[in-house]
Design a protein around this motif. Structure first.
Motif, PDB file in Angstrom:
ATOM      1  N   THR A 274      -1.434  68.203  27.559  1.00  0.00           N
ATOM      2  CA  THR A 274      -0.820  69.109  26.442  1.00  0.00           C
ATOM      3  C   THR A 274      -1.821  70.130  26.010  1.00  0.00           C
TER       4      THR A 274
ATOM      5  N   ASN B  99       0.127  72.244  20.972  1.00  0.00           N
ATOM      6  CA  ASN B  99       1.188  71.221  20.916  1.00  0.00           C
ATOM      7  C   ASN B  99       0.675  69.963  20.423  1.00  0.00           C
ATOM      8  N   TRP B 100      -0.563  69.661  20.648  1.00  0.00           N
ATOM      9  CA  TRP B 100      -1.157  68.557  20.407  1.00  0.00           C
ATOM     10  C   TRP B 100      -1.516  68.454  19.005  1.00  0.00           C
TER      11      TRP B 100
END
Length: 112
Positions: A32, A36-37
């Motif tokens: 990721t 996004n994380w």
């Protein structure tokens, strides 16, 4: 802390911030991206349940007018102590005692 946060029982803002930093930086999956994380971490737990954890909440300042008064009093005490105890030794003048010249005025012309 994560279990307390899921149950909305975590009330310590600093612990919640430390948990979020740990999850965002130390537990990121390799596949990721960081953006996004960060979104996954933000949506996975109820961060809003911790009082004072909103970005617009400001920390109260510890210092007030008392800090200025303490600094002013400390400076005044230091100045009086220096002028009374070290001044006569260094300059030959005392703030509260008799005048003590390094060279008395009568002998000043002999020195020059």
């Amino acid at each position: 802390y994560a279990q307390d946060l899921q149950r909305s029982q975590l009330l310590n803002r600093r612990c919640a911030a430390d948990l979020r930093i740990f999850l965002e930086s130390g537990r990121r999956l390799l596949r990721t991206t960081e953006e996004n994380w960060d979104d996954v971490v933000a949506k996975s737990l109820a961060w809003q349940s911790v009082p004072g954890s909103n970005p617009l909440d400001l920390d109260p300042t510890e210092e007030g007018p008392q800090a200025a008064y303490v600094a002013l009093a400390l400076a005044a005490i230091t100045m009086v102590a220096f002028s009374n105890y070290m001044g006569p030794i260094l300059l030959g003048q005392s703030l509260f005692g008799p005048t003590n010249y390094i060279v008395p005025p009568d002998e000043l012309m002999d020195v020059i």
